[in-house]
Design an enzyme around this catalytic site. Sequence first.
Site, PDB file in Angstrom:
ATOM      1  N   GLU A   1     -45.922 -33.530  -2.595  1.00 13.93           N
ATOM      2  CA  GLU A   1     -45.944 -32.176  -2.031  1.00 13.93           C
ATOM      3  C   GLU A   1     -45.105 -31.200  -2.836  1.00 13.93           C
ATOM      4  O   GLU A   1     -45.442 -30.026  -2.941  1.00 13.93           O
ATOM      5  CB  GLU A   1     -45.456 -32.252  -0.586  1.00 13.93           C
ATOM      6  CG  GLU A   1     -45.387 -30.932   0.141  1.00 13.93           C
ATOM      7  CD  GLU A   1     -44.872 -31.091   1.555  1.00 13.93           C
ATOM      8  OE1 GLU A   1     -44.685 -30.063   2.232  1.00 13.93           O
ATOM      9  OE2 GLU A   1     -44.660 -32.242   1.998  1.00 13.93           O
TER      10      GLU A   1
ATOM     11  N   ASP B   1     -36.385 -31.972   2.818  1.00  9.20           N
ATOM     12  CA  ASP B   1     -37.813 -32.263   2.966  1.00  9.20           C
ATOM     13  C   ASP B   1     -38.430 -32.729   1.648  1.00  9.20           C
ATOM     14  O   ASP B   1     -39.121 -31.958   0.991  1.00  9.20           O
ATOM     15  CB  ASP B   1     -38.544 -31.014   3.478  1.00  9.20           C
ATOM     16  CG  ASP B   1     -39.986 -31.281   3.841  1.00  9.20           C
ATOM     17  OD1 ASP B   1     -40.373 -32.453   3.948  1.00  9.20           O
ATOM     18  OD2 ASP B   1     -40.747 -30.315   4.027  1.00  9.20           O
TER      19      ASP B   1
ATOM     20  N   GLU C   1     -40.923 -28.001  13.997  1.00 12.31           N
ATOM     21  CA  GLU C   1     -41.938 -27.108  13.448  1.00 12.31           C
ATOM     22  C   GLU C   1     -42.981 -26.713  14.493  1.00 12.31           C
ATOM     23  O   GLU C   1     -44.174 -26.643  14.235  1.00 12.31           O
ATOM     24  CB  GLU C   1     -42.614 -27.746  12.227  1.00 12.31           C
ATOM     25  CG  GLU C   1     -41.651 -28.025  11.096  1.00 12.31           C
ATOM     26  CD  GLU C   1     -42.323 -28.586   9.855  1.00 12.31           C
ATOM     27  OE1 GLU C   1     -41.967 -28.163   8.741  1.00 12.31           O
ATOM     28  OE2 GLU C   1     -43.198 -29.457  10.012  1.00 12.31           O
TER      29      GLU C   1
END
Length: 676
Positions: free
Chosen positions: A385, A357, A284
């Site tokens: 998340e 993820d 990332e």
Amino acid sequence: MAKGMRMVTVRLCALLLLVTVLMTGGAARAEDGYRLWLRNAPLSNAAQHKRVTVTVIGSDSPTVRLARDELQRGLTELRVAPHAAITLRKRVRSGERHGAFRIDGATITSASDTGLLYGAFALLRELGQGKPLATVRLDESPAYDLRMLNHWDNPDGHVERGYAGRSIFDWWHLPGHVDARMTDYARANASIGINGVVVNNVNARAMMLETRYIAKVKALADTFRPWGIRVYVSARFSAPRDIGRLKTADPLDPAVRAWWKAKADEIYAAIPDFGGFLVKANSEGQPGPQDYGRTHADGANMLAAAIGDRGTVIWRAFVYAAENKEDRAKQAFTEFQPLDGKFASNVVVQVKNGPIDFQPREPFHPLFGAMPKTRLSLELQITKEYLGFASHLAFLAPLFEEALDADTGRSGSVSRTVSVIAGVANTGSDRNWTGSHFDQANWYAFGRLAWNPKLASDQIAREWAAQAFSRDPAFLNAVVPMMLGSRDAVVDYMTPLGLAHVMGTGHHYGPAPWVSDLARPEWNPVYYHRADRDGIGFDRTPTGSNALAQYAPDVAKRLLADEELLLWFRRVSWDHRLKNGNTLWEELPRRYDRGVAAVERMRGTWATLAPHVDAQRHRAVADFLNIQRDEAQWWRDASLAYWSTVSGRALPTGHSAPRYPLSWYQAQNFPEAPGE
């Protein structure tokens, strides 16, 4: 009554109220969630102990004194008996893992001071569930030497993917002032066996390695040490260039290696028990060894040489690159599996539970079992998340248990292939620590499973609920099933049948399966579901990306047959027939509706439990369940509006139409969403 007498009476009443509040430690705040699962609610209405005796034999360290104090306070608060006498005995037991302990009624023994502290908390946990002191018999040893929390906290106080307020680490005032909350935080972690804390974000800033920040980290380490907790720091790989004035961060450059060795020496001079570095590299956009044509092993081993046998380098395997056209679910395996056996002995490769993820449901990561010559860590996400932030009640022990118990087909279960357990923390500056009261249960569940991965989710839920709310069987028999079914409810109304990564951009809040215009293909939800008029799903069989080939053959067959992961591994038509006889198009709305209905049942269950819970926390949980009900409906309606449009099909009979047209859902925007 004369006016003067009335004034005296009013003042006396006010004084008595003030005295009462002071004597009770502030009753108005006593049930605001701050005490977590350490409330030690009285077991009876009997008077408190007149005497609590804790005898210590064989040690008098700060850690043992903490164990003694915990027992004296806890037994007094619990009101176990008119008199309680406990013995803490340090005694060598051959082959005992550090932190192991034995409890035999009123005697706690361990070969380590930390083990005596863990034993003290374990005894209070048993008593807190209503078990008689004389019947408590435990002989426990932690399954893993390192059980750690990873904080994604930034020095400015912002918490990435944090939904409980600002960071608990007050970097601005450190090292001169250490907030008392740091002691309470360490105490909570010690109570569930957590012994390592990474204090900053994996998207690290190089300044965390500057001398002034080393002094700040030292202040935290000194506070945490008596509680058996070592401190770790996320290190930015490019630090030699960013703050060291070197022209490169090449791990094979002698000057770079010397810089890291000097930096490690500086840290260990200040913090002799410093745990080590956590590194996110070449992921990332973060810098890493591949920037110089080197491997992950080259980078990790360079840091390992700098630390030596003083600590550990934890190297994250969460990697994917925009220029890599390979299926994102395959990239970590492709990069790391060929490096098996090439990492130094003090390097741990940290692998997320699934290959994408932290999704509400995904298969276990194929690296587990595929790197037998490398120390691995299982990384779990405690902060939700992708499961509704702190707003939604989603008890994660079943998700954690599912990952730990997964059979790798090579080296047994995932739990047997790892040597470290890490969890992305969900703590923040909110008074109740985690944003919502039930999210405390996920912190607790992580610690308990990191200590013993064989524990069942229902046992953990019952333990936590009894300590945090009420040990009344009527309460527990209602709330524990509610907790156990909550994660599946989230899966149903968000990502049923193997869908994944269909959330909003950036903040990851709310449904957005239509997003297709982001700069990197693997950031777009359409990349993962690939829905059109013909069908839906990501083909990871040999006719597609063949990600299945990264699993052991028998495991691959099982995963392919699992309809809960249908659209993760297969692309099928809308008319694909499932085992229950429904077509996919009939089953999708049934799953969404089932999830919404489950939340409605949770609301109803919680409403009946008001007599068992203080009004402040009951109201707060009820408010959040109302939010969850509305947002579950939103997820359901927005998703079905999109799937209906893409497929060109009307909803099957018996399923209500979305409240708004698709364009309305697509227009929603949430710049104020926390944690981005």
